[in-house]
Scaffold this motif. Structure first.
Motif, PDB file in Angstrom:
ATOM      1  N   SER A 337       0.826  -1.209   0.000  1.00  0.00           N
ATOM      2  CA  SER A 337       0.000   0.000   0.000  1.00  0.00           C
ATOM      3  C   SER A 337       0.860   1.258   0.000  1.00  0.00           C
ATOM      4  O   SER A 337       0.608   2.210  -0.749  1.00  0.00           O
ATOM      5  CB  SER A 337      -0.932  -0.003   1.218  1.00  0.00           C
ATOM      6  N   GLU A 338       1.888   1.278   0.856  1.00  0.00           N
ATOM      7  CA  GLU A 338       2.773   2.451   0.919  1.00  0.00           C
ATOM      8  C   GLU A 338       3.503   2.645  -0.411  1.00  0.00           C
ATOM      9  O   GLU A 338       3.662   3.764  -0.896  1.00  0.00           O
ATOM     10  CB  GLU A 338       3.795   2.282   2.044  1.00  0.00           C
ATOM     11  N   ALA A 339       3.942   1.544  -1.015  1.00  0.00           N
ATOM     12  CA  ALA A 339       4.662   1.641  -2.282  1.00  0.00           C
ATOM     13  C   ALA A 339       3.767   2.178  -3.390  1.00  0.00           C
ATOM     14  O   ALA A 339       4.193   2.980  -4.223  1.00  0.00           O
ATOM     15  CB  ALA A 339       5.212   0.270  -2.671  1.00  0.00           C
ATOM     16  N   VAL A 340       2.530   1.753  -3.405  1.00  0.00           N
ATOM     17  CA  VAL A 340       1.589   2.181  -4.440  1.00  0.00           C
ATOM     18  C   VAL A 340       1.155   3.632  -4.231  1.00  0.00           C
ATOM     19  O   VAL A 340       0.962   4.371  -5.195  1.00  0.00           O
ATOM     20  CB  VAL A 340       0.357   1.241  -4.448  1.00  0.00           C
ATOM     21  N   SER A 341       1.045   4.050  -2.983  1.00  0.00           N
ATOM     22  CA  SER A 341       0.436   5.343  -2.675  1.00  0.00           C
ATOM     23  C   SER A 341       1.426   6.485  -2.488  1.00  0.00           C
ATOM     24  O   SER A 341       1.046   7.650  -2.593  1.00  0.00           O
ATOM     25  CB  SER A 341      -0.411   5.227  -1.395  1.00  0.00           C
ATOM     26  N   SER A 342       2.692   6.184  -2.191  1.00  0.00           N
ATOM     27  CA  SER A 342       3.636   7.236  -1.785  1.00  0.00           C
ATOM     28  C   SER A 342       4.566   7.643  -2.917  1.00  0.00           C
ATOM     29  O   SER A 342       4.930   6.831  -3.771  1.00  0.00           O
ATOM     30  CB  SER A 342       4.477   6.750  -0.600  1.00  0.00           C
ATOM     31  N   GLY A 343       4.983   8.896  -2.885  1.00  0.00           N
ATOM     32  CA  GLY A 343       5.955   9.379  -3.861  1.00  0.00           C
ATOM     33  C   GLY A 343       7.332   8.816  -3.614  1.00  0.00           C
ATOM     34  O   GLY A 343       8.116   8.606  -4.542  1.00  0.00           O
ATOM     35  N   VAL A 344       7.650   8.572  -2.353  1.00  0.00           N
ATOM     36  CA  VAL A 344       8.930   7.978  -1.965  1.00  0.00           C
ATOM     37  C   VAL A 344       8.632   6.889  -0.942  1.00  0.00           C
ATOM     38  O   VAL A 344       7.930   7.132   0.042  1.00  0.00           O
ATOM     39  CB  VAL A 344       9.884   9.019  -1.349  1.00  0.00           C
ATOM     40  N   MET A 345       9.139   5.678  -1.152  1.00  0.00           N
ATOM     41  CA  MET A 345       8.906   4.592  -0.209  1.00  0.00           C
ATOM     42  C   MET A 345      10.169   3.757  -0.078  1.00  0.00           C
ATOM     43  O   MET A 345      10.867   3.493  -1.064  1.00  0.00           O
ATOM     44  CB  MET A 345       7.747   3.711  -0.691  1.00  0.00           C
ATOM     45  N   LEU A 346      10.500   3.349   1.159  1.00  0.00           N
ATOM     46  CA  LEU A 346      11.692   2.566   1.450  1.00  0.00           C
ATOM     47  C   LEU A 346      11.272   1.209   1.990  1.00  0.00           C
ATOM     48  O   LEU A 346      10.460   1.131   2.911  1.00  0.00           O
ATOM     49  CB  LEU A 346      12.561   3.283   2.487  1.00  0.00           C
ATOM     50  N   LEU A 347      11.826   0.151   1.425  1.00  0.00           N
ATOM     51  CA  LEU A 347      11.524  -1.205   1.871  1.00  0.00           C
ATOM     52  C   LEU A 347      12.837  -1.912   2.172  1.00  0.00           C
ATOM     53  O   LEU A 347      13.720  -1.996   1.317  1.00  0.00           O
ATOM     54  CB  LEU A 347      10.766  -1.966   0.780  1.00  0.00           C
ATOM     55  N   THR A 348      12.971  -2.418   3.406  1.00  0.00           N
ATOM     56  CA  THR A 348      14.193  -3.103   3.775  1.00  0.00           C
ATOM     57  C   THR A 348      13.867  -4.395   4.503  1.00  0.00           C
ATOM     58  O   THR A 348      12.792  -4.543   5.090  1.00  0.00           O
ATOM     59  CB  THR A 348      15.098  -2.205   4.652  1.00  0.00           C
ATOM     60  N   GLY A 349      14.797  -5.319   4.440  1.00  0.00           N
ATOM     61  CA  GLY A 349      14.612  -6.611   5.098  1.00  0.00           C
ATOM     62  C   GLY A 349      15.692  -7.573   4.660  1.00  0.00           C
ATOM     63  O   GLY A 349      16.317  -7.393   3.607  1.00  0.00           O
ATOM     64  N   GLY A 350      15.936  -8.589   5.460  1.00  0.00           N
ATOM     65  CA  GLY A 350      16.954  -9.572   5.162  1.00  0.00           C
ATOM     66  C   GLY A 350      16.471 -10.630   4.194  1.00  0.00           C
ATOM     67  O   GLY A 350      15.355 -10.549   3.651  1.00  0.00           O
ATOM     68  N   PRO A 351      17.283 -11.657   3.959  1.00  0.00           N
ATOM     69  CA  PRO A 351      16.897 -12.721   3.024  1.00  0.00           C
ATOM     70  C   PRO A 351      15.699 -13.509   3.550  1.00  0.00           C
ATOM     71  O   PRO A 351      15.551 -13.714   4.757  1.00  0.00           O
ATOM     72  CB  PRO A 351      18.149 -13.609   2.972  1.00  0.00           C
ATOM     73  N   GLY A 352      14.808 -13.915   2.624  1.00  0.00           N
ATOM     74  CA  GLY A 352      13.664 -14.744   2.994  1.00  0.00           C
ATOM     75  C   GLY A 352      12.519 -13.999   3.631  1.00  0.00           C
ATOM     76  O   GLY A 352      11.569 -14.621   4.117  1.00  0.00           O
ATOM     77  N   GLY A 354      10.563 -11.735   2.034  1.00  0.00           N
ATOM     78  CA  GLY A 354       9.479 -11.471   1.092  1.00  0.00           C
ATOM     79  C   GLY A 354       9.567 -10.173   0.312  1.00  0.00           C
ATOM     80  O   GLY A 354       8.550  -9.695  -0.204  1.00  0.00           O
ATOM     81  N   LYS A 355      10.754  -9.605   0.176  1.00  0.00           N
ATOM     82  CA  LYS A 355      10.879  -8.356  -0.591  1.00  0.00           C
ATOM     83  C   LYS A 355      10.450  -8.561  -2.042  1.00  0.00           C
ATOM     84  O   LYS A 355       9.747  -7.724  -2.619  1.00  0.00           O
ATOM     85  CB  LYS A 355      12.319  -7.831  -0.535  1.00  0.00           C
ATOM     86  N   THR A 356      10.870  -9.689  -2.626  1.00  0.00           N
ATOM     87  CA  THR A 356      10.534  -9.950  -4.032  1.00  0.00           C
ATOM     88  C   THR A 356       9.030 -10.121  -4.215  1.00  0.00           C
ATOM     89  O   THR A 356       8.456  -9.665  -5.223  1.00  0.00           O
ATOM     90  CB  THR A 356      11.272 -11.208  -4.523  1.00  0.00           C
ATOM     91  N   THR A 357       8.362 -10.766  -3.260  1.00  0.00           N
ATOM     92  CA  THR A 357       6.903 -10.932  -3.316  1.00  0.00           C
ATOM     93  C   THR A 357       6.222  -9.577  -3.391  1.00  0.00           C
ATOM     94  O   THR A 357       5.254  -9.380  -4.155  1.00  0.00           O
ATOM     95  CB  THR A 357       6.414 -11.696  -2.073  1.00  0.00           C
ATOM     96  N   ILE A 358       6.710  -8.629  -2.623  1.00  0.00           N
ATOM     97  CA  ILE A 358       6.119  -7.285  -2.610  1.00  0.00           C
ATOM     98  C   ILE A 358       6.376  -6.571  -3.928  1.00  0.00           C
ATOM     99  O   ILE A 358       5.473  -5.920  -4.479  1.00  0.00           O
ATOM    100  CB  ILE A 358       6.669  -6.491  -1.410  1.00  0.00           C
ATOM    101  N   ILE A 359       7.589  -6.703  -4.467  1.00  0.00           N
ATOM    102  CA  ILE A 359       7.885  -6.068  -5.759  1.00  0.00           C
ATOM    103  C   ILE A 359       6.919  -6.572  -6.828  1.00  0.00           C
ATOM    104  O   ILE A 359       6.357  -5.790  -7.613  1.00  0.00           O
ATOM    105  CB  ILE A 359       9.342  -6.360  -6.196  1.00  0.00           C
ATOM    106  N   ARG A 360       6.705  -7.903  -6.863  1.00  0.00           N
ATOM    107  CA  ARG A 360       5.806  -8.479  -7.880  1.00  0.00           C
ATOM    108  C   ARG A 360       4.388  -7.941  -7.721  1.00  0.00           C
ATOM    109  O   ARG A 360       3.715  -7.625  -8.711  1.00  0.00           O
ATOM    110  CB  ARG A 360       5.824 -10.006  -7.786  1.00  0.00           C
ATOM    111  N   ALA A 361       3.915  -7.823  -6.483  1.00  0.00           N
ATOM    112  CA  ALA A 361       2.560  -7.315  -6.246  1.00  0.00           C
ATOM    113  C   ALA A 361       2.437  -5.863  -6.691  1.00  0.00           C
ATOM    114  O   ALA A 361       1.440  -5.466  -7.315  1.00  0.00           O
ATOM    115  CB  ALA A 361       2.212  -7.450  -4.763  1.00  0.00           C
ATOM    116  N   VAL A 362       3.448  -5.062  -6.371  1.00  0.00           N
ATOM    117  CA  VAL A 362       3.425  -3.633  -6.746  1.00  0.00           C
ATOM    118  C   VAL A 362       3.396  -3.486  -8.262  1.00  0.00           C
ATOM    119  O   VAL A 362       2.638  -2.673  -8.820  1.00  0.00           O
ATOM    120  CB  VAL A 362       4.647  -2.916  -6.138  1.00  0.00           C
TER     121      VAL A 362
END
Length: 740
Positions: A337-352, A354-362
């Protein structure tokens, strides 16, 4: 001195240029026939501005070309003025001096004899005594002659310190005035000639008798200290007092004279002084402008995004869930939601996590509502992984911005504030690797109203280049951000993933699991670590998994030095994986011997190297790219390296940019993943034996990690939370920016 042979190995020949068969105006590479006392010789090498009739004194080696036969490969050369009347006529009528044909040349030589060239250079008005030569033409003839032999003068003046290709850059910059300009201020060489550093310019300057306390020398050293700390240590600025002390220790001047030089450069707008945490901090102008631009552009993107806010993001998420037959966790939904709605959004996290899952959804959501998305990453390997994970084209940031070169061979981007990117959403993966200058260049190309989504692992090592952009943006807490922490079920089955998170949390990884994908081989005697790694690569792993695994293995070590540093490991592994053979040509550069078949890495960005991949052509090889030497062509002084299918051509004067890569440092591994990673654990500087360095090394592996060495060193690294301090101003600038 640039070159490929020791001076004592070179042969000297002299002769007159009979025919120029080929000359590159860009590189100065020339093929000509040289008439010596004994024979007509084919001479090849970098001999810019060579003309028929010129006298050449060349040093080099005899070689036999498979197609063209015996050739003299020129390493160094100098031009001699034509000595005889016949040679002068031939030289002047060859076209090198515009305005003189054969008949005019004969008249000039007949009138002035041995003094012909002296007259043309210093007394061109005397040429007017020859019928048909007016004052204007006489002056043009003189200028053309001076320009041609200006190159000769520069060659003679600089040859003990720079090679022909570098001298050609100098001549292109300043022409026949080069010698006078360099004598006046030799430090302009490192300021204005791309590829000449302070140390080389300083050695040259001192050989000319420049005073060690010269203001020009101190000012140049200030610039060098700032730029070398940016490149080597990642500092965007340096506190003024510390900078002055550093400069004083480098060139043995007083701190007071260094402070004066800093203030002088600031008055001239070459450096910028800003006050942070009650002390003055000195930036190179480019870095200050880059950080300032990042702040202003992110503020604009964040502010403008409010006008294009997507209110129904959760309904769009639900639609994707139904189509994909998936149910996102609450934190994942928030991130989407933040990625879709915001002009600037930061996503961080380690391996496993789900960062890639979020990229695909966006991407799916933006596709549904008809908004164009650009995917990019800092390195070719990271962009390739992004493409594979999303099934969408991802580019390197350099390719996205359409990198090209200026006339002085400096890289620049076609996409900028005057030629904006078409896409309305820019998603950058591996954002922790994006340095200050690259982030500024990227944001310049982003159109107002577009969205920027930065994705990365903030716990990895910072970018190789100056700055700590992702961490600074997260620390300022001014933009929407989500930190993913939960390891998803499939990833939980990987000991690589669970151990990486344990390390990041300050816990000792599981070292005694013999069935998973993470193994530890204890070697308390550090002298046995390198031997064990060699045995793993050549015997134990191939015996279990087949010989194909050899090409999948990457050794990643904390340092270049020590009993299991890259220097030791590269020597050992290269010897067993690619031993000498009569069938493999070699090339010595510095103290390194490159051999056909060697595994090598590009160690700095080189934007001008050309490559081919089938019908596709391009330019640029980047810091961290790994490939294999396919061909060494000693006749044409070329080396061809295959980088993941891109056949790349190196000239011999570009070989300082590559080194062996059987083993690489953790810093050089950033942004890349390898099927099998082997990590030596041995005692070295505590500055390098840190938690985030071990974490970064472990997270480079896709299928298997093997740590070889001492368990107490692993524990020491896990407990050492020391982070390398970088001087950056982004966080301070953002906190002071009122419009956010």
């Amino acid at each position: 001195m640039e070159g490929t042979f020791e001076e004592k190995d070179l042969i000297v020949i002299e002769g007159t240029v009979d025919t120029v068969m080929f000359e590159s105006s860009e590189t100065g590479y020339t093929v000509c026939m040289l008439e010596t006392d004994d024979e007509l010789v084919t001479a090849v090498g970098i001999m810019p501005c060579t003309q028929e009739g010129e006298m050449i004194r060349a040093q080099g080696k005899w070689e036999t070309h498979p197609s063209y036969g015996k050739q003299f490969r020129v390493i160094y050369y100098e031009k001699e003025l034509p000595a005889t009347g016949t040679a002068m006529i031939r030289y002047l009528s060859s076209g090198v001096v515009k305005g003189i044909g054969k008949k005019t040349a004969q008249k000039i030589v007949a009138m002035f004899g041995d003094e012909t060239l002296e007259v043309i250079e210093n007394s061109p008005q005397l040429l007017c005594d020859i019928p048909g030569i007016k004052p204007k033409k006489a002056q043009e003839i003189s200028e053309a002659f001076k320009n041609q032999f200006g190159m000769r003068n520069v060659m003679l003046f600089c040859r003990d310190y720079f090679g022909p290709s570098t001298i050609m850059k100098i001549f292109k910059k300043w022409g026949s005035a080069s010698v006078d300009i360099i004598k006046k201020n030799p430090y302009l060489l490192c300021d204005e000639i791309y590829g000449i550093g302070f140390e080389r310019a300083d050695n040259f300057a001192l050989s000319l008798g420049i005073d060690k306390a010269s203001p020009a020398r101190i000012r140049s050293c200030v610039i060098y200290a700032l730029s070398s700390n940016a490149i080597g240590n990642g500092h965007v600025f340096i506190p003024k007092k510390r900078l002055a002390e550093h400069v004083a220790s480098m060139i043995e001047c007083t701190p007071e004279s260094a402070l004066y030089a800093i203030d002088s450069l600031t008055r001239e707008n070459k450096t910028v002084i800003v006050k942070y945490f009650d002390q003055e901090c000195v930036y190179l102008k480019d870095y200050y402008e880059a950080e300032s631009y990042i702040v202003k552009k992110l503020a604009l993107l964040y502010k403008v995004s409010g006008a294009a806010h997507i209110d129904d993001s959760y309904s769009l998420i639900k639609m994707v869930e139904e189509e994909e037959d998936i149910e996102y966790e609450a934190l994942q939904k928030k991130a989407i939601s933040e990625a879709v709605s915001s002009g600037v959004m930061l996503l961080t996290g380690g391996p496993g996590t789900g960062k890639t899952t979020i990229i695909r959804a966006v991407i799916r959501i933006f596709d549904k509502i008809g908004i164009k998305v650009a995917l990019a990453a800092p390195t070719g390997r990271a962009a390739k992984r992004m493409s594979e994970a999303t099934q969408k084209e991802a580019k390197t940031i350099h390719r996205l911005l359409e990198m090209e070169f200026s006339s002085d061979e400096r890289p620049r981007f076609r996409r900028d504030e005057h030629n904006l990117l078409d896409e309305s959403v820019i998603i950058i993966d591996e954002a922790s690797m994006v340095d200050t200058l690259l982030m500024s260049s990227l944001l310049k190309a982003v159109k107002p109203g577009a969205r920027v989504i930065l994705i990365g692992d903030a716990d990895q090592l910072p970018s190789v280049g100056a700055g700590n952009v992702l961490c600074d943006l997260l620390a300022c807490d001014m933009f929407p951000s989500v930190r993913l922490t939960e390891i998803y079920r499939q990833a939980q089955e990987s000991r690589i993933v669970t151990n990486a998170h344990a390390i990041n949390d300050g816990e000792l990884p599981v070292l005694d699991d013999k069935k998973g994908d993470f193994f530890f081989l204890s070697r308390e005697d550090e002298s046995k670590i390198a031997v064990t790694i060699s045995d793993l690569c050549m015997n134990r792993l191939p015996k279990t998994y087949g010989n194909d695994i050899i090409s999948d293995i990457q050794i990643i070590t904390p340092s270049r030095k020590g009993v299991a540093g890259t220097e030791v490991l590269n020597a050992i592994l290269r010897n067993v994986q690619n031993p000498p053979s009569p069938d493999k040509k070699e090339k010595k550069v510095r103290d390194i011997i490159f051999r056909e078949g060697d595994k090598v890495m590009q160690i700095r960005n080189n934007y001008s190297i050309t490559w081919e991949r089938g019908p596709e052509e391009g330019e640029g090889v980047f810091n961290g790219d790994i490939g294999f030497i396919k061909t060494i062509d000693n006749v044409n002084e070329k080396m061809y390296v295959d980088f993941d299918g891109k056949l790349t051509e190196y000239s011999y004067d570009e070989l300082d940019d590559i080194e062996h890569a059987y083993a690489i440092t953790v810093h050089k591994s950033q942004g890349s993943e390898y099927p099998v990673v082997i990590i030596p654990a041995y005692m070295y500087s505590m500055r390098l034996l840190t938690r985030n360095l071990l974490y970064t090394a472990v997270t480079r592996a896709q299928k298997m990690v093997i740590i070889v060495g001492r368990s107490d060193i692993v524990q020491m690294m896990v407990e050492n939370k020391r982070l390398t301090k970088r001087y950056t101003g982004l966080k301070y600038m953002l906190e002071a920016f009122e419009d956010l």
